[in-house]
Every structure is written in C-alpha cells, then in structure tokens.
Design a protein around this motif. Structure first.
Motif, PDB file in Angstrom:
ATOM      1  N   ASP A 143     -19.166  -2.001 -33.693  1.00 37.22           N
ATOM      2  CA  ASP A 143     -20.039  -3.032 -33.110  1.00 37.22           C
ATOM      3  C   ASP A 143     -21.019  -2.442 -32.099  1.00 37.22           C
ATOM      4  O   ASP A 143     -21.423  -3.101 -31.135  1.00 37.22           O
ATOM      5  N   GLY A 144     -21.374  -1.175 -32.301  1.00 40.14           N
ATOM      6  CA  GLY A 144     -22.298  -0.504 -31.396  1.00 40.14           C
ATOM      7  C   GLY A 144     -21.718  -0.176 -30.042  1.00 40.14           C
ATOM      8  O   GLY A 144     -22.465   0.204 -29.135  1.00 40.14           O
ATOM      9  N   GLN A 145     -20.368  -0.293 -29.879  1.00 38.69           N
ATOM     10  CA  GLN A 145     -19.775  -0.143 -28.550  1.00 38.69           C
ATOM     11  C   GLN A 145     -18.675   0.922 -28.468  1.00 38.69           C
ATOM     12  O   GLN A 145     -18.726   1.797 -27.604  1.00 38.69           O
ATOM     13  N   LEU A 146     -17.676   0.844 -29.327  1.00 42.34           N
ATOM     14  CA  LEU A 146     -16.470   1.658 -29.167  1.00 42.34           C
ATOM     15  C   LEU A 146     -16.460   2.820 -30.161  1.00 42.34           C
ATOM     16  O   LEU A 146     -16.628   2.615 -31.367  1.00 42.34           O
ATOM     17  N   ALA A 147     -16.210   4.038 -29.656  1.00 43.81           N
ATOM     18  CA  ALA A 147     -16.283   5.244 -30.480  1.00 43.81           C
ATOM     19  C   ALA A 147     -14.975   5.542 -31.200  1.00 43.81           C
ATOM     20  O   ALA A 147     -14.685   6.692 -31.527  1.00 43.81           O
ATOM     21  N   MET A 148     -14.162   4.531 -31.453  1.00 45.13           N
ATOM     22  CA  MET A 148     -12.922   4.677 -32.225  1.00 45.13           C
ATOM     23  C   MET A 148     -12.574   3.321 -32.839  1.00 45.13           C
ATOM     24  O   MET A 148     -13.040   2.280 -32.378  1.00 45.13           O
ATOM     25  N   THR A 149     -11.758   3.354 -33.877  1.00 51.53           N
ATOM     26  CA  THR A 149     -11.408   2.120 -34.586  1.00 51.53           C
ATOM     27  C   THR A 149     -10.049   1.574 -34.176  1.00 51.53           C
ATOM     28  O   THR A 149      -9.688   0.466 -34.588  1.00 51.53           O
ATOM     29  N   ARG A 150      -9.287   2.352 -33.396  1.00 48.32           N
ATOM     30  CA  ARG A 150      -7.959   1.907 -32.983  1.00 48.32           C
ATOM     31  C   ARG A 150      -7.783   2.195 -31.495  1.00 48.32           C
ATOM     32  O   ARG A 150      -8.082   3.291 -31.022  1.00 48.32           O
ATOM     33  N   GLU A 169     -15.128  -3.163 -41.284  1.00 45.92           N
ATOM     34  CA  GLU A 169     -15.873  -4.175 -42.025  1.00 45.92           C
ATOM     35  C   GLU A 169     -14.950  -5.217 -42.643  1.00 45.92           C
ATOM     36  O   GLU A 169     -15.315  -6.395 -42.733  1.00 45.92           O
ATOM     37  N   SER A 170     -13.738  -4.809 -43.032  1.00 44.99           N
ATOM     38  CA  SER A 170     -12.783  -5.770 -43.599  1.00 44.99           C
ATOM     39  C   SER A 170     -12.323  -6.783 -42.558  1.00 44.99           C
ATOM     40  O   SER A 170     -11.860  -7.878 -42.906  1.00 44.99           O
ATOM     41  N   ARG A 171     -12.477  -6.427 -41.256  1.00 45.25           N
ATOM     42  CA  ARG A 171     -12.080  -7.320 -40.167  1.00 45.25           C
ATOM     43  C   ARG A 171     -13.285  -8.065 -39.577  1.00 45.25           C
ATOM     44  O   ARG A 171     -13.170  -8.714 -38.551  1.00 45.25           O
ATOM     45  N   GLY A 172     -14.441  -7.918 -40.236  1.00 42.72           N
ATOM     46  CA  GLY A 172     -15.626  -8.661 -39.814  1.00 42.72           C
ATOM     47  C   GLY A 172     -16.539  -7.938 -38.857  1.00 42.72           C
ATOM     48  O   GLY A 172     -17.497  -8.527 -38.345  1.00 42.72           O
ATOM     49  N   GLY A 173     -16.289  -6.656 -38.585  1.00 41.89           N
ATOM     50  CA  GLY A 173     -17.121  -5.891 -37.670  1.00 41.89           C
ATOM     51  C   GLY A 173     -18.107  -5.012 -38.407  1.00 41.89           C
ATOM     52  O   GLY A 173     -18.257  -5.088 -39.627  1.00 41.89           O
ATOM     53  N   PHE A 174     -18.789  -4.137 -37.655  1.00 38.53           N
ATOM     54  CA  PHE A 174     -19.720  -3.188 -38.263  1.00 38.53           C
ATOM     55  C   PHE A 174     -19.684  -1.887 -37.492  1.00 38.53           C
ATOM     56  O   PHE A 174     -19.230  -1.824 -36.344  1.00 38.53           O
ATOM     57  N   VAL A 175     -20.135  -0.831 -38.147  1.00 35.55           N
ATOM     58  CA  VAL A 175     -20.226   0.488 -37.527  1.00 35.55           C
ATOM     59  C   VAL A 175     -21.691   0.887 -37.493  1.00 35.55           C
ATOM     60  O   VAL A 175     -22.387   0.797 -38.507  1.00 35.55           O
ATOM     61  N   SER A 176     -22.176   1.307 -36.336  1.00 36.90           N
ATOM     62  CA  SER A 176     -23.570   1.729 -36.192  1.00 36.90           C
ATOM     63  C   SER A 176     -23.625   3.049 -35.445  1.00 36.90           C
ATOM     64  O   SER A 176     -22.705   3.417 -34.714  1.00 36.90           O
ATOM     65  N   PRO A 183      -2.836  20.491 -37.068  1.00 33.28           N
ATOM     66  CA  PRO A 183      -3.029  19.136 -36.536  1.00 33.28           C
ATOM     67  C   PRO A 183      -1.835  18.242 -36.860  1.00 33.28           C
ATOM     68  O   PRO A 183      -1.330  18.249 -37.985  1.00 33.28           O
ATOM     69  N   LEU A 184      -1.406  17.461 -35.879  1.00 35.78           N
ATOM     70  CA  LEU A 184      -0.331  16.491 -36.085  1.00 35.78           C
ATOM     71  C   LEU A 184      -0.862  15.062 -36.091  1.00 35.78           C
ATOM     72  O   LEU A 184      -0.117  14.128 -36.360  1.00 35.78           O
ATOM     73  N   THR A 185      -2.154  14.899 -35.756  1.00 34.06           N
ATOM     74  CA  THR A 185      -2.762  13.569 -35.713  1.00 34.06           C
ATOM     75  C   THR A 185      -4.144  13.635 -36.364  1.00 34.06           C
ATOM     76  O   THR A 185      -4.714  14.710 -36.553  1.00 34.06           O
ATOM     77  N   VAL A 186      -4.674  12.459 -36.672  1.00 35.05           N
ATOM     78  CA  VAL A 186      -6.029  12.322 -37.208  1.00 35.05           C
ATOM     79  C   VAL A 186      -6.789  11.352 -36.304  1.00 35.05           C
ATOM     80  O   VAL A 186      -6.284  10.281 -35.971  1.00 35.05           O
ATOM     81  N   ASP A 187      -8.007  11.737 -35.895  1.00 37.32           N
ATOM     82  CA  ASP A 187      -8.814  10.847 -35.060  1.00 37.32           C
ATOM     83  C   ASP A 187      -9.164   9.572 -35.823  1.00 37.32           C
ATOM     84  O   ASP A 187      -9.482   9.619 -37.023  1.00 37.32           O
ATOM     85  N   HIS A 188      -9.117   8.447 -35.134  1.00 38.37           N
ATOM     86  CA  HIS A 188      -9.498   7.173 -35.743  1.00 38.37           C
ATOM     87  C   HIS A 188     -10.998   6.959 -35.517  1.00 38.37           C
ATOM     88  O   HIS A 188     -11.421   6.229 -34.639  1.00 38.37           O
ATOM     89  N   ASP A 189     -11.766   7.611 -36.363  1.00 40.18           N
ATOM     90  CA  ASP A 189     -13.215   7.693 -36.242  1.00 40.18           C
ATOM     91  C   ASP A 189     -13.887   6.526 -36.966  1.00 40.18           C
ATOM     92  O   ASP A 189     -13.510   6.199 -38.097  1.00 40.18           O
ATOM     93  N   PRO A 190     -14.890   5.887 -36.362  1.00 41.34           N
ATOM     94  CA  PRO A 190     -15.537   4.736 -36.995  1.00 41.34           C
ATOM     95  C   PRO A 190     -16.153   5.027 -38.361  1.00 41.34           C
ATOM     96  O   PRO A 190     -16.107   4.167 -39.248  1.00 41.34           O
ATOM     97  N   GLU A 191     -16.716   6.216 -38.557  1.00 41.46           N
ATOM     98  CA  GLU A 191     -17.274   6.524 -39.877  1.00 41.46           C
ATOM     99  C   GLU A 191     -16.179   6.651 -40.924  1.00 41.46           C
ATOM    100  O   GLU A 191     -16.320   6.170 -42.049  1.00 41.46           O
ATOM    101  N   LYS A 192     -15.061   7.293 -40.557  1.00 41.01           N
ATOM    102  CA  LYS A 192     -13.971   7.485 -41.505  1.00 41.01           C
ATOM    103  C   LYS A 192     -13.263   6.169 -41.820  1.00 41.01           C
ATOM    104  O   LYS A 192     -12.731   5.994 -42.918  1.00 41.01           O
ATOM    105  N   GLU A 193     -13.217   5.245 -40.840  1.00 38.98           N
ATOM    106  CA  GLU A 193     -12.516   3.979 -41.044  1.00 38.98           C
ATOM    107  C   GLU A 193     -13.483   2.794 -41.057  1.00 38.98           C
ATOM    108  O   GLU A 193     -13.139   1.697 -40.641  1.00 38.98           O
TER     109      GLU A 193
END
Length: 231
Positions: free
Chosen positions: A148-155, A131-138, A116-126
C-alpha cells in the motif's frame, strides 16, 4: 530522518518440563517501539504456554503468533506501528526451532559456510498474498517495494492500519544442531555480511559486537541488533 532505537533483543536460558531451553529473538520495531517491546515480554510466554507445544511445535507457534498479534491490536496503544520477529528456541542443545515474521534474518554457519534459516517477507515476492487480501504493492523510483505504498514487508506484528492486507503468520523451520554447526546468527535487517568476519572470534558477545561494528563501517544507518549463539 533520525529516530530512537526501536529494536529489542531477548536472550534467556530456561528449564521447562524437563527440557533445557535457549530462547533468543530480535524484534525490529518500525513507526514506534511499543510493538517490539510487547513482543519481548509476551511472545515466548505465549508460545511455551500454548497447549500441544511439545507434540506439534510448528502448529503451536503459529497459533501463539496469531494470538499475540491479536493482543497487540487490541491492547497496545501504538499498534499502528509494528515489528518484525525472528526467534529461535534451542532444545537440549540439539534441536533449533526458528520462527520468522518480516525481514529480520537467521543464518547458521557450518564448516565456515553460511546457510539461510529464514526468508525475507518481501512485497515483490509475496505480491499475490497482498493482492489476495485486497492490498497493492508499489515501488517508487529509488525506493523499495512497499505494501500500500507504506510497509516494506508483507508480514509483521501490529501495523493495525494495514492488517487487512498483511499477516503475522510466521515461516517455521526445524534444524538439527550437529558437531559441524559453529554458530547461529539472528539479526535485524540493519546487519548482513556475517560469517566471514567472526569465524575466528572467541566468544559470542565479542562476535555480535564485531558484526554490528562491521555493519556500521559499511554504511548501515538502520537500527542494528544481533545475537550470536556459538556451539
């Protein structure tokens, strides 16, 4: 739900400042294709025009990604949608700069083994980042974690409605291309079971088509885009 193809591919050879460059990228759009389309036209131009690119490419690429995301949020009408980006710059055939935002991926294959040359920006991992930016992961039963219950990635690029809680800051890596490197694959998340089925295929175009066919045969219903760079 069916939708139109939202992925865009970029592959170009260019000579610049005495360097031989191979430019490759997959842009996997979501909630519309306009952000991915904009990235195809502008991301590499912004990267290569960034002052100090040759002296400090990692810093220059991060600055260019931030500038490109700002342009999208200001100028692209459909910036409520967004896009991942996995991009590679091959310099003189021996050095590879890999940039990743989101959940598209890059791998290399050396001596028949995938790396692997990349790492997925996964909401559970990040989750801490969100949360530090005021959001939440569900996570709903039977679904994937979402910001925020919407996007399946953090970046991601774009996604203006979530921008306070996500970022377009890329992960970067610099790889050496040596005699053991057989090929590099860039692909959207619709594809992934890669090296084994193409290690004996002659030609990058045939290899990429075989990968997409294999992913479809395994039941992938997502948009599938793939670039194979053979050495």
């Amino acid at each position: 739900m069916k939708h139109g193809m939202e992925d865009y591919i970029f592959a170009q050879h260019r000579n610049l400042d005495g360097y031989d460059l191979g430019l490759y990228a997959i842009f996997d759009g979501h909630s519309g294709h306009e952000v991915a389309k904009y990235l195809r036209s502008h991301l590499f131009e912004n990267i290569l025009s960034e002052p100090g690119f040759w002296e400090n490419p990692v810093q220059a690429i991060k600055k260019a990604c931030k500038a490109t995301d700002d342009e999208i949020l200001e100028n692209v009408a459909d910036s409520r949608g967004g896009s991942t980006a996995v991009a590679a710059i091959l310099v003189n055939g021996v050095k590879l700069l890999v940039t990743n935002v989101g959940d598209s991926r890059a791998i290399s294959c050396k001596n028949g083994r995938a790396k692997p040359l990349t790492v997925d920006h996964d909401p559970e991992k990040e989750k801490d980042l969100v949360e530090s930016r005021g959001g939440f992961v569900s996570k709903r039963p039977g679904n994937v974690p979402r910001v925020d219950g919407q996007l399946a990635m953090t970046r991601a690029f774009g996604d203006g409605k979530l921008k306070e809680h996500i970022t377009a800051e890329p992960d970067m890596s610099i790889q050496k291309i040596d005699e053991d490197t057989e090929f590099i694959i860039l692909a959207s998340d619709g594809l992934w079971k890669a090296c084994d089925c193409i290690k004996n295929v002659d030609g990058a175009q045939k290899a990429s088509k075989k990968l997409v066919k294999e992913a479809k045969s395994l039941g992938s219903y997502d948009d599938i885009s793939c670039i194979v760079i053979m050495f």
